[in-house]
Design a protein around this motif. Structure first.
Motif, PDB file in Angstrom:
ATOM      1  N   SER A  67     113.668  91.202  29.346  1.00 35.07           N
ATOM      2  CA  SER A  67     114.305  92.536  29.693  1.00 35.07           C
ATOM      3  C   SER A  67     114.321  93.044  30.935  1.00 35.07           C
ATOM      4  O   SER A  67     113.318  92.939  31.627  1.00 35.07           O
ATOM      5  CB  SER A  67     113.649  93.640  28.922  1.00 35.07           C
ATOM      6  N   ARG A  68     115.412  93.383  31.627  1.00 34.54           N
ATOM      7  CA  ARG A  68     115.870  94.003  32.710  1.00 34.54           C
ATOM      8  C   ARG A  68     115.584  92.944  33.875  1.00 34.54           C
ATOM      9  O   ARG A  68     115.901  93.309  35.116  1.00 34.54           O
ATOM     10  CB  ARG A  68     114.937  95.341  33.016  1.00 34.54           C
ATOM     11  N   PRO A  88     114.027  96.984  39.019  1.00 33.08           N
ATOM     12  CA  PRO A  88     114.325  98.111  38.184  1.00 33.08           C
ATOM     13  C   PRO A  88     113.236  99.247  38.215  1.00 33.08           C
ATOM     14  O   PRO A  88     112.098  99.151  38.573  1.00 33.08           O
ATOM     15  CB  PRO A  88     114.107  97.194  36.768  1.00 33.08           C
TER      16      PRO A  88
END
Length: 205
Positions: A67-68, A88
């Motif tokens: 994720s990200r 992020p």
């Protein structure tokens, strides 16, 4: 002969690496007051443990980034979650695997950019997909950085850009400041790894 200004930093580095390695392998570690504390070898379950959702970690390249993350850094069948700057926000929580891979890559590349061919990049660095192999890789990287430090003289410590590592402030700082910073990275991430092991022991799944 080790330059007098380097000697205490080298001693600190050696102790930090020894404590971290012992904390990951056992059978005992230095508690800090000279007392041996029993500790078992780190398992793959601990290495990959994600205590919160959406951690950054080390993953099989075939599975793609987490994720990200935008890509998996490194070389081989495994890679480490990564993204270009700016990273992020808020920063993803990272696993033991991620932190240990980050340390190992940093030490390996800085050693090369100090006393090697000065050509290694993150794309050249193999990422390890198991706890035992990752600890061995960290020990080898720490040894490479230590060997690089033993190659410098006193004048090198004041030379700006003596290390050409491309992922830090090396080009703008005297080498002795980089040596100090590497120690802080080992101390900082070593403490994080120790805490994650403690938390996993207290009920991590």
């Amino acid at each position: 002969m080790i330059p007098p200004r380097l000697a205490p930093l080298l001693d600190q580095f050696d102790f930090a690496c020894e404590r971290l390695s012992s904390r990951m392998t056992g059978p005992v570690m230095d508690s800090g007051d000279g007392t041996d504390t029993r500790v078992g070898p780190m398992t793959d379950a601990e290495y990959f443990w994600e205590p919160v959702p959406d951690c950054w970690s080390v993953r099989r390249r075939a599975d793609g980034p987490g994720s990200r993350a935008t890509h998996l850094a490194g070389q081989g069948d495994w890679g480490r979650d990564a993204a270009p700057y700016p990273h992020p926000w808020p920063p993803p929580f990272t696993t033991v695997a991620w932190r240990l891979s980050h340390l190992t890559e940093m030490l390996t590349l800085r050693a090369d950019h100090t006393a090697g061919d000065r050509t290694l990049t993150r794309d050249d660095h193999p990422v390890v997909g198991d706890a035992v192999g990752a600890v061995d890789a960290f020990d080898a990287a720490a040894g490479a950085w230590r060997k690089a430090l033993l190659s410098v003289d006193d004048a090198a410590l004041d030379t700006v850009g003596y290390c050409t590592y491309p992922h830090g402030s090396d080009a703008e700082e005297p080498f002795i400041d980089i040596v100090w910073w590497v120690n802080q990275e080992v101390l900082h991430h070593g403490a994080e790894i120790a805490v994650l092991r403690d938390l996993h022991r207290q009920g991590g799944t």
